[in-house]
Design a protein around this motif. Structure first.
Motif, PDB file in Angstrom:
ATOM      1  N   ALA A  66      -6.656 -22.203  39.665  1.00 48.94           N
ATOM      2  CA  ALA A  66      -7.490 -21.122  39.133  1.00 48.94           C
ATOM      3  C   ALA A  66      -7.497 -21.100  37.617  1.00 48.94           C
ATOM      4  N   VAL A  67      -6.787 -22.056  36.999  1.00 48.49           N
ATOM      5  CA  VAL A  67      -6.758 -22.105  35.536  1.00 48.49           C
ATOM      6  C   VAL A  67      -7.716 -23.154  34.997  1.00 48.49           C
ATOM      7  N   MET A  68      -7.822 -24.274  35.684  1.00 46.31           N
ATOM      8  CA  MET A  68      -8.686 -25.353  35.175  1.00 46.31           C
ATOM      9  C   MET A  68     -10.003 -25.389  35.952  1.00 46.31           C
ATOM     10  N   SER A  69     -11.011 -25.991  35.338  1.00 41.16           N
ATOM     11  CA  SER A  69     -12.329 -26.094  35.955  1.00 41.16           C
ATOM     12  C   SER A  69     -12.350 -27.215  36.979  1.00 41.16           C
ATOM     13  N   ASP A  70     -13.385 -27.225  37.791  1.00 36.69           N
ATOM     14  CA  ASP A  70     -13.511 -28.259  38.819  1.00 36.69           C
ATOM     15  C   ASP A  70     -13.698 -29.633  38.197  1.00 36.69           C
TER      16      ASP A  70
ATOM     17  N   HIS B  61      -1.193 -16.478  25.735  1.00 36.81           N
ATOM     18  CA  HIS B  61      -1.487 -17.369  24.605  1.00 36.81           C
ATOM     19  C   HIS B  61      -1.878 -16.575  23.361  1.00 36.81           C
ATOM     20  N   TRP B  62      -2.685 -15.524  23.534  1.00 36.76           N
ATOM     21  CA  TRP B  62      -3.189 -14.779  22.368  1.00 36.76           C
ATOM     22  C   TRP B  62      -2.386 -13.502  22.100  1.00 36.76           C
ATOM     23  N   TRP B  63      -1.251 -13.325  22.763  1.00 34.94           N
ATOM     24  CA  TRP B  63      -0.604 -12.021  22.686  1.00 34.94           C
ATOM     25  C   TRP B  63      -0.163 -11.665  21.268  1.00 34.94           C
TER      26      TRP B  63
ATOM     27  N   LEU C 241      -4.065 -14.255  32.810  1.00 38.23           N
ATOM     28  CA  LEU C 241      -2.650 -14.137  32.465  1.00 38.23           C
ATOM     29  C   LEU C 241      -2.266 -15.161  31.404  1.00 38.23           C
ATOM     30  N   VAL C 242      -2.659 -16.398  31.598  1.00 37.86           N
ATOM     31  CA  VAL C 242      -2.329 -17.439  30.634  1.00 37.86           C
ATOM     32  C   VAL C 242      -2.984 -17.152  29.283  1.00 37.86           C
TER      33      VAL C 242
ATOM     34  N   SER D 237     -13.520 -23.081  26.904  1.00 29.67           N
ATOM     35  CA  SER D 237     -13.415 -24.125  25.895  1.00 29.67           C
ATOM     36  C   SER D 237     -12.443 -23.638  24.821  1.00 29.67           C
ATOM     37  N   PRO D 238     -11.233 -24.225  24.774  1.00 29.22           N
ATOM     38  CA  PRO D 238     -10.757 -25.366  25.572  1.00 29.22           C
ATOM     39  C   PRO D 238     -10.493 -24.976  27.024  1.00 29.22           C
ATOM     40  N   VAL D 239     -10.261 -26.003  27.822  1.00 27.54           N
ATOM     41  CA  VAL D 239     -10.088 -25.795  29.246  1.00 27.54           C
ATOM     42  C   VAL D 239      -8.854 -24.944  29.505  1.00 27.54           C
ATOM     43  N   GLY D 240      -9.010 -24.012  30.466  1.00 24.54           N
ATOM     44  CA  GLY D 240      -7.880 -23.201  30.885  1.00 24.54           C
ATOM     45  C   GLY D 240      -7.498 -22.110  29.925  1.00 24.54           C
TER      46      GLY D 240
END
Length: 1404
Positions: free
Chosen positions: A1279-1283, A1134-1136, A1129-1130, A1083-1086
Motif C-alpha cells: 500500500a506504499v508503492m505504486s503498481d 517523513h515530514w513530521w 503513516l510513512v 513523486s517520489p514513490v511511496g
C-alpha cells in the motif's frame, strides 16, 4: 397672281376650319341654317383639288407637341376628341362634295374616296418600295394621323370601302409599309386580322417587315418600334392561337398563316443564335422582347398565351434535329447554362415564365417521346430550368425515376438514354443545382433495390446499354461506372467484369488508363478533372482520413503496391508540393512522415521536397501570383459588381443566371489544380466578401431580410459548390474574426454576419471545412470568436447580434421548420453568455421562452442592428424579442453551466470588460440565481448545490490540466491570467455554505467530503486503460485535484458522523482515496508531498475538534489510518519535523492549549528516538506503542543521506529492519530510474541496503519483500508503492544482490526459500526486458544485469540445500522459466533428480 394661285395660296393664310371657327361667334339664327349650308356648298364647289381639300378638312387644332401615339393607343382603338369644328360636320361637307364629283365623273363614291386617300398616302409616305426603309418621321406621322382621322369619318358615313382601299394600296406597294398597316389597324379602318386573311402574300412581307423593323434602330424610334411589335405580335398570337368552337375555313387559314409567320421569326432568331454566339445580335435581342408575357399578353388571353409559349417551346426544342444521341453524349459538357448563348437561355426563361416546373418537365418528356429533338436545345433548356428554378431539382429526380421505370419495364433504349443525358446535364450545373452524376448513378443502380436488379434480363439490359455507350463516352463517366459500379449479384459478376474490361480498354485508348484514376474520385459532372487536379483531391482526402484515424488508409497503401505508376507520378508529386512548412507539424506533414517511415516515399524525392520547402520559406509569398492571373480576377470583380447593381430590379431567374456565370468564373480561378496561388486566392476571397457585404447593405436599405428575394441563399449556394473556395473563405473569415476584428466597421460586420448565417443555412449542401479536423462551417466560425478580452467581447457581441437579428428576421420568410437553419447555435450561445455579462440590466429578465407577460413585443431586431444603433440598444432589443427567447426551448440553443464556466475561465482578468467587484457580482448572479435553480435538462443544477459544486470542481480541474504540464507541480493555484482564482473563490463560497448546511441539518445525504473524493475517483476512472500513458494521465489528474483541494478548507476531507448524542470521525473514504489513487501518483514513490500530508492531518484535527471528545476521536482515527493507510503513516513520519509545529499550534487553538493526541505524539517520540539512534545514543527501547513500519520510517528519515547510517542495526527488531530495508530499496530503485539523482544520497542508500542485507541475510524475512504472494506481516508495503513500481522490484532484487560481495551472495543463496524468490524475480526481470520496462544506466552495457543475474541464478541453484524446496515447488518454478529461459528451466530440472528428492515423501 392668277386665280389658281390665289386658290392655292388661300389655305396657307386661313384654312377652312379656321374660317368656320371664326364664324362661331356670329352663328346665324336657326332659321338661317339652310342658307348657311348652301353657302358652304357653293364655296366647296369652287375648290377643284380634292387632295388639298382633304389636307384642309380635319386638320387638328391640337398643340404641336402632342404625341400622336398617345392619341392612337387608346382602348378599342378610339381616338380622343379634338378641338375645332366637329369632325362629323366637316365629314358631312366632304362626303357631299365627293358624291357630287362622283356623279359628275360617273364613278362610285367609295372608289373616288379610296383614290383620294391612296394618293394622299403616297404623298405622306413616299413612293419607295425599299423593304428596309425606316419609321416615319414625326411630321409624317402627324399627317398620317390626320388623314386616317378623316378616313375614319368617311368610313362612318359609308363613303369609304376598306377592302377597296387595301386593294388600291397593295396595287402600288409591293411591300406595304408596316407602320401604315399598324395605323390602319389602330384607327379601325383595316384590322391586321382582315389584312392577313385577305392578303395571300401577307406572310412573306409581314415577316420581312418585322425583321427589318427589328434591325432598324433609329435614335428616337425605340418606343415606337416596341409598340408596333407588341401590336403585331398580339394580333398574330391572338389570331393564331385563339381557340374557337367551330372555326371556319378562313379562320383556320388565318391561324396557319399567323403560326407560320411566328415560326419563321422564331427560326430566324434561332439561326441568329447559331451564327453569332458572341456578341448577341441587336435585332434578335429586340425580337426576343416580344416573348415577355406582359408585352404580348395585352391583346391575348392567358390560355392563348400559354398555347403560344407551348408551341414556341416545342418548335425550339425540335428545331433542326441534326445532332445524334452520340453527339449529345460527347458534347453536352459544352451546353451548360454558363457556356450557352445568352439569347437562347433568355428565350427559354421567357417561354417558361407562365408555366410551373412540373408542367415544363411534363411537356419536355412528351416532346422527347413523340418528336425528333435538337439535343443541344433540349439540354440547354434543362440547364436553364434547373438554374433559374430552385425547386426543379426534386421534379427532375421524379422525371428521371419515371424514365428509368419506363425503360426497364419495356426495355426502352430511348427512355434510358434520355434519363442518362438529363441526369448528366443536371450534374454539369454543379452540386448546388443537382447532385453529381456519380451520386445519381450510385443512388439509382448502386443497391439491390434498383430497377436493374429485378431480373437478369434487366441487368443485361443495363450493361448492354452502358457497353454501347463506351465508344462515345467521355472518360469521366467511364470512371464513375468503374469506381461506383452498379450492384450485381455474385452469380452474375462476370457480366459486370466484361463491361469493366471494356471501359478500361477505352480509357487506355483515350490515354487516361485506369492506373491514372483517382483513389477517391467522384466526378461532379463538370467534365473530366485533370490528372493533377484529381491527385490533389486524393491527397486532401488521404490527409483527412489520416488525421481522423491516425493511420495511413488502406486505399493509399494498396495504391503504393498495385497502382504504383499513379502513386509515384501523380499522388506523391501532389502530396510533396513545395510549401512553407508550419512551425508545428500539421496533418499533412505527419502524413508525409508516416509514408516515409513506411518506405513509400523515395529518398531522393523526399530530399528534393525538403529543399524546395526551404527555398519557399525565403521567397516572397506574393511572387507566386503571376500577372496573367489578374485577368480572371478582374473578370470576376466585374461580374460581382454587376450583380451588386442588379439586385434591385432583377428577378430570381436573372439572379440565377448571373450567379451561374459567376460560378463558372470561380471555377476558372479555383480549378482545384495543383498550383497554389496564395496571393490570388486571398484577392478573390476579399473581392467576394466585399461584394457580398455591399449587396447586403444595398438590399437592406430598401427591404428587411424577410422581404428580400433569395439572392443571398443563391449567392452562398454558388460558393458551396467549390470546396477549395469554401475552405479559403472560411479561413479568411476566421482570420478576420480573430486577428483583424478592430479593422472591421459596422457595414463589414453586418455583411459578414449575414454571410455567416447563409453559410450555416447552406452547410448541409456543402463540404465540411478542415481545421484540425473536419468540422461544420458554423463550428469553424463560432470557434474563431474569442471572448477573452474586452475588445474581443465587444466585437463578438456586435457580430452575433447582427447575425442573430438577420437570421431571425430572415426566418420569418421561410416555413417554421426551417427557421432554425438561419440561427447559428454557437452565435446564440455567445450572446447568452455576453449580454448578461456586459449589460447588468438584462439579468433581471433572463432568457425564457415566451418573455414577460403583458409586454408588447419589441420591434424587429434587424431594424436596430441595421440602423446603426449602439450595441447595447441592439442587444437589448434582441434580448427582449420573443423569437430570440423561444429558441431557449431547443437543446442546441441552451448554454449549459459547463460551457458557461469554460467561457468564463477563458477571460483574461487583466483585460476584462468588468472590474473585479463587477466580475464577482456577475459570477455570483450566474451561479446562484441563474444556474442553481435552472432544471438539469436545461443545463442547470435543479436547485442542488452538489451538482453546482461538481461543475465548479470539474471546470477548475479542466483549467488546471489545460494550463499546466506534468512537470509543473506548483501546489498553489495561479492568481494571474485567467479567471481561475475567481471561479475558485466561488467554489470556496459554495463548499463553505454546503458544510454549514450539512452541520446544521445533519442530513443523511453525502457530504462535501464524499463529493470531493468521488469527483477525484470519477475523473481518474475516465483515464486510459492500463499502461504508461494511463499512469501519466492519472498523475496529471491527481496533481490538478491536489492543487484544488489545497485551496479548500482542510476540514472538508474528513467526515464527522453523528453518533447518538455525540460525533465520531469517519476516515474510510480518505483512506480508500489515498490507497487507491494517491499511492499511484506519488513523486517520489511511496511519499505524499508535505503540503498534502499537512492538509490531511490538519483536516483530521479540525474535524476532531467538532466532536465531543476531540483527543479520543483523533487517536481512534489515527490508529485506523496507521493500520489501513501505510502511505499516510510513512509520509507523516517523513515530514513530521516540519509538520509538528504547525499541527501543535493548530491543536492548541482548537482545544484551548491541549497537547497533541497521544497517537500523533507518538510520531514525535519516534522521530526523537530515531534521531538519537542516528547520533549514536543507545536507548533502552523504542516507543512501545509504535508500529514497526513507523519506527522504520522514522529511522529512514533520520538516516537518509547520512554516512553514519546503519549503526546499532543488530539491536533493532527484525520487522523494523525488514521495513527499513524496503524503504532503502525503494530509494535505491529510484536512483536507478533517475541516474541524475544526487550521487551522495544514492550512494548512502546503496550502502545502507548492504548493511541491512548483511544483518538479515541469514533469515528469510527480507526475501518476502520481493515475493508479493507471501509477504505476511510485511503486506503494508504493497500500500506504499505504486503498481508500476512493484513491477520493478525484480530489477531491484538482482541489482541489489549483484552489488554485494561474493560471500554475501553465497550466504543469500543458502537462505531459506531463496529459490522461491530468485526464480520468479528472474522471470519478472526477463519480462521487463521483453516489454521494454527497464532502462540501463549509461555506464552499464545493455542487458548486462540480465546476463549477470542469469549467471548468479545458475550458480545458486546447485547451492540450494536439498530440503530447501519441495519437488512440486521446484516444478512450479521450472514452469515459470520454461518459455522464458530454457537453460534455467533445465538447471531446475536437474535439481529434481530422483536421488535428490522422493515424491512420496513430499508431504513431509
Amino acid at each position: 397672281m392668277s386665280a389658281s394661285d390665289s386658290c392655292e395660296a388661300a389655305p396657307e393664310k386661313r384654312t377652312l376650319s379656321s374660317l368656320l371657327a371664326g364664324r362661331v361667334a356670329k352663328r346665324p339664327k336657326r332659321e338661317d341654317a339652310g342658307g348657311l349650308q348652301q353657302a358652304a356648298i357653293q364655296l366647296l364647289e369652287q375648290q377643284q383639288n380634292i387632295c388639298a381639300l382633304l389636307r384642309e378638312v380635319g386638320v387638328s387644332e391640337r398643340p404641336s407637341d402632342t404625341d400622336p401615339w398617345d392619341v392612337l393607343h387608346t382602348r378599342n382603338g378610339e381616338q380622343k376628341p379634338t378641338g375645332g369644328v366637329p369632325s362629323a360636320a366637316s365629314a358631312a361637307l366632304l362626303v357631299r362634295e365627293l358624291r357630287r364629283r362622283a356623279r359628275r365623273l360617273g364613278v362610285p363614291v367609295a372608289a373616288l374616296s379610296v383614290t383620294m386617300v391612296v394618293e394622299r398616302l403616297k404623298e405622306i409616305v413616299g413612293e419607295g418600295e425599299d423593304e428596309a426603309r425606316g419609321l416615319l418621321t414625326s411630321s409624317q406621322r402627324v399627317q398620317l394621323c390626320v388623314l386616317l382621322e378623316s378616313s375614319r369619318e368617311l368610313l362612318s358615313q359609308g363613303a369609304l370601302c376598306p377592302k377597296l382601299l387595301w386593294q388600291e394600296y397593295r396595287r402600288d406597294q409591293r411591300v406595304p409599309d408596316l407602320e401604315v398597316v399598324c395605323h390602319l389597324h389602330f384607327y379601325n379602318i383595316l384590322t391586321l386580322r382582315h389584312i392577313i386573311e385577305s392578303d395571300e402574300d401577307a406572310r412573306p412581307w409581314l415577316v420581312s417587315q418585322l425583321k427589318a423593323l427589328c434591325g432598324w434602330t433609329p435614335a428616337r424610334g425605340g418606343e415606337e418600334t416596341k409598340k408596333m411589335l407588341s401590336t403585331v405580335v398580339g394580333v398574330l398570337v391572338g389570331s393564331g392561337f385563339e381557340l374557337s368552337p367551330r372555326p371556319a375555313a378562313a379562320d383556320r387559314k388565318a391561324q396557319l398563316l399567323c403560326c407560320s409567320a411566328l415560326d419563321d421569326l422564331l427560326f430566324w432568331l434561332l439561326d441568329t443564335v447559331e451564327r453569332s454566339p458572341m456578341p448577341p445580335c441587336a435585332a434578335a435581342e429586340l425580337w426576343l422582347e416580344v416573348f415577355d408575357a406582359s408585352l404580348c399578353g395585352v391583346s391575348a388571353s392567358g390560355e392563348t398565351l400559354q398555347r403560344f409559349f407551348t408551341h414556341s417551346l416545342t418548335q425550339t426544342l425540335t428545331y433542326k434535329p441534326q445532332l445524334t444521341v452520340s453527339d449529345a453524349v460527347a458534347l453536352q459538357n459544352e451546353w451548360t447554362f454558363a457556356k450557352s448563348n445568352a439569347l437562347l437561355t433568355s428565350l427559354f426563361r421567357k417561354l417558361a415564365v407562365v408555366f410551373g416546373v412540373e408542367q415544363l418537365l411534363r411537356h419536355l418528356r412528351q416532346v422527347l417521346e413523340t418528336r425528333e429533338v435538337n439535343w443541344k436545345h433540349v439540354l440547354c433548356f434543362l440547364s436553364t430550368l434547373l438554374v433559374c428554378n430552385p425547386g426543379a431539382q426534386l421534379r427532375l429526380r421524379e422525371l428521371l425515376s419515371g424514365l428509368l421505370s419506363s425503360a426497364f419495364e419495356g426495355y426502352d433504349l430511348e427512355s434510358m438514354i434520355t434519363a442518362f443525358l438529363l441526369a448528366r446535364q443536371g450534374a454539369l450545373e454543379g452540386p448546388a443545382v443537382f447532385p453529381s452524376y456519380g451520386s445519381w448513378f450510385k443512388m439509382s443502380f448502386g443497391g439491390g433495390g434498383g430497377p436493374h436488379a429485378a431480373s437478369k434480363k434487366s441487368l443485361v439490359f443495363l450493361l448492354k446499354f452502358l457497353s454501347d455507350l463506351v465508344p462515345f463516352e467521355p472518360p469521366q463517366y467511364l470512371k464513375v461506372h468503374i469506381l461506383q459500379s452498379p450492384y450485381v449479384p455474385v452469380k452474375h459478376r462476370s457480366l459486370l467484369m466484361e463491361y469493366v474490361s471494356l471501359a478500361k480498354t477505352r480509357l487506355a485508348d483515350l490515354k487516361e488508363p485506369v492506373e491514372d484514376m483517382g483513389l477517391y474520385e467522384d466526378v461532379s459532372g463538370e467534365g473530366a478533372a485533370s490528372l493533377q487536379g484529381q491527385a490533389v483531391q486524393d491527397v486532401e482526402k488521404a490527409v483527412s482520413l489520416f488525421e481522423s484515424t491516425g493511420r495511413i488508409s488502406a486505399t493509399v497503401m494498396e495504391a503504393s503496391i498495385f497502382r504504383r505508376p499513379y502513386f509515384l507520378t501523380r499522388f506523391l508529386p501532389a502530396l510533396l508540393r513545395p510549401r512553407t512548412l508550419p512551425v508545428q507539424a500539421d496533418a499533412r506533414t505527419s502524413f508525409i512522415e508516416a509514408l516515409r517511415k513506411a518506405d513509400k516515399v523515395p529518398a531522393a524525392q523526399y530530399s528534393q521536397y525538403v529543399e524546395s520547402c526551404q527555398k519557399r520559406r525565403h521567397e516572397d509569398a506574393g511572387a507566386a501570383c503571376s500577372d496573367t492571373d489578374d485577368e480572371p480576377v478582374e473578370a470576376l470583380s466585374v461580374q460581382l459588381q454587376e450583380l451588386t447593381q442588379l439586385l434591385d430590379e432583377a428577378s430570381e431567374g436573372e439572379l440565377s443566371a448571373r450567379l451561374s456565370r459567376i460560378a463558372h468564373a470561380l471555377s476558372a480561378v479555383f480549378p482545384g489544380g495543383p498550383v497554389e496561388l496564395p496571393g490570388r486566392r486571398a484577392t478573390v476571397v476579399d473581392v467576394i466578401l466585399r461584394s457580398f457585404c455591399q449587396c447586403v447593405i444595398n438590399a437592406s436599405r430598401a427591404k428587411p431580410p424577410n422581404k428580400q428575394s433569395s439572392w443571398a441563399s443563391m449567392f452562398v449556394g454558388t460558393l458551396l459548390g467549390n470546396a477549395e473556395l469554401l475552405s479559403a473563405l472560411v479561413h479568411r473569415l476566421r482570420d478576420l474574426f480573430r486577428n483583424q476584428a478592430s479593422s472591421l466597421g459596422a457595414a463589414h460586420q453586418l455583411g459578414l454576419a449575414a454571410l455567416a448565417v447563409h453559410l450555416h443555412a447552406g452547410a448541409p449542401r456543402g463540404p465540411p471545412v478542415r481545421l484540425l479536423g473536419p468540422v461544420r462551417v458554423d463550428e469553424a466560425l463560432s470557434s474563431a470568436l474569442a471572448c477573452g478580452t474586452r475588445a474581443g467581447m465587444l466585437f463578438c457581441v456586435r457580430l452575433c447580434v447582427a447575425a442573430l437579428s438577420y437570421g431571425i428576421c430572415r426566418g420569418d420568410a421561410v416555413p417554421p421548420e426551417q427557421r432554425q437553419d438561419y440561427v447559428l447555435s454557437g452565435f446564440y450561445k455567445k450572446l447568452l453568455y455576453l449580454i448578461p455579462r456586459l449589460s447588468p440590466e438584462t439579468r433581471a429578465s433572463p432568457v425564457a421562452a415566451g418573455g414577460p407577460r403583458g409586454q408588447e413585443p419589441p420591434p424587429g431586431p434587424w431594424l436596430g442592428a441595421a440602423a446603426g444603433a449602439t450595441w447595447r440598444e441592439a442587444a437589448g432589443s434582441l434580448w427582449r424579442h420573443p423569437a430570440f427567447r423561444q429558441l431557449q426551448r431547443e437543446p442546441q440553443y441552451q448554454l449549459p453551466l459547463s460551457e458557461w464556466l469554460a467561457a468564463e475561465l477563458s477571460v483574461q482578468r487583466g483585460d476584462d470588460a468588468l472590474s473585479d467587484p463587477e466580475r464577482q457580482e456577475y459570477q455570483q448572479w450566474a451561479c446562484w440565481e441563474l444556474y442553481l435553480p435552472r432544471p438539469e435538462e436545461q443545463g442547470g443544477c435543479g436547485g442542488d448545490t452538489r451538482i453546482l459544486c461538481s461543475h465548479l470542481l470539474r471546470a477548475v480541474m479542466d483549467q488546471q490540466l489545460s494550463s499546466r504540464s506534468v512537470e509543473t507541480q506548483d501546489v498553489r493555484v495561479s492568481v494571474t491570467g485567467t479567471c481561475l482564482p475567481d471561479i475558485l473563490s466561488r467554489l470556496q463560497e459554495l463548499v463553505y455554505e454546503m458544510q454549514v448546511t450539512d452541520l446544521r441539518h445533519g442530513t443523511g445525504r453525502p457530504g462535501v467530503c464524499d463529493l470531493l473524493l468521488e469527483s477525484a475517483s470519477r475523473r481518474c476512472a475516465s483515464s486510459a486503460p492500463a499502461g504508461v500513458s494511463a499512469e501519466l494521465g492519472l498523475q496529471r489528474v491527481l496533481d490538478a485535484w491536489n492543487r484544488v483541494v489545497l485551496a479548500l478548507p482542510a476540514a472538508l476531507l474528513v467526515k464527522v458522523k453523528p453518533d447518538g448524542g455525540g460525533a465520531t470521525l469517519e476516515v474510510d473514504a480518505l483512506v480508500e482515496h489515498v490507497n487507491r489513487l494517491q499511492r499511484r501518483a506519488c513523486s517520489p514513490v511511496g511519499l505524499l508531498s508535505c503540503h498534502l500530508t499537512s492538509h490531511f492531518l490538519r483536516g483530521l484535527l479540525c474535524a476532531g475538534a467538532r466532536c465531543g471528545r476531540p483527543g479520543e476521536e483523533v487517536n481512534n482515527a489515527w490508529s485506523q489510518i496507521s493500520v489501513c493507510c501505510p502511505l499516510l503513516l510513512v509520509s507523516a513520519a517523513h515530514w513530521w519535523e516540519r509538520l509538528s509545529p504547525v499541527l501543535s499550534s493548530l491543536w492548541r487553538r482548537l482545544c484551548d492549549g491541549e497537547l497533541l493526541p497521544a497517537q500523533l505524539q507518538l510520531l514525535e517520540d519516534c522521530r526523537t528516538w530515531a534521531c538519537r539512534l542516528e547520533e549514536g545514543q543507545l536507548l533502552p527501547a523504542a516507543p512501545a506503542a509504535a508500529a514497526a513500519l513507523l519506527l522504520a520510517a522514522s529511522l529512514h528519515r533520520a538516516w537518509r543521506g547520512s554516512v553514519s547510517g546503519g549503526r546499532g542495526l543488530s539491536e533493532l527488531h527484525r520487522q523494523v529492519l525488514v521495513f527499513l530495508l524496503f524503504l532503502c530499496v525503494k530509494d535505491h530503485l529510484s536512483s536507478l530510474l533517475d541516474p541524475q539523482e544526487e550521487t551522495p544520497r544514492g550512494a548512502a542508500s546503496a550502502a545502507l541496503c548492504s548493511d541491512l542485507l548483511l544483518a538479515l541475510v541469514d533469515c528469510a524475512d527480507w526475501l518476502l519483500l520481493f515475493h508479493p504472494s507471501e509477504r505476511g506481516v510485511y503486506q503494508p508495503i504493497a500500500a506504499v508503492m505504486s503498481d508500476q513500481f512493484a513491477r520493478l522490484m525484480p530489477w531491484a532484487f538482482y541489482s541489489l544482490l549483484l552489488r554485494q560481495s561474493a560471500e554475501l551472495r553465497r550466504r543469500a543463496a543458502r537462505s531459506p526459500g531463496f529459490l522461491r524468490t530468485a526464480v520468479p524475480c528472474y522471470a519478472g526481470l526477463l519480462r521487463l526486458f521483453l516489454e521494454g520496462g527497464v532502462a540501463e544506466p549509461p555506464q552499464v552495457e545493455p542487458f548486462g544485469i540480465l546476463s549477470r543475474a542469469k549467471q548468479f541464478l545458475l550458480g545458486a541453484i546447485p547451492q540450494t540445500p536439498p530440503g530447501a524446496a519441495s519437488s512440486s515447488g521446484l516444478r512450479e518454478l521450472e514452469s515459470q522459466c520454461s518459455d522464458l529461459d530454457p537453460e534455467v528451466a533445465a538447471a531446475l530440472s536437474m535439481h529434481l533428480q530422483p536421488e535428490s528428492l522422493s515424491p512420496e515423501m513430499d508431504f513431509l
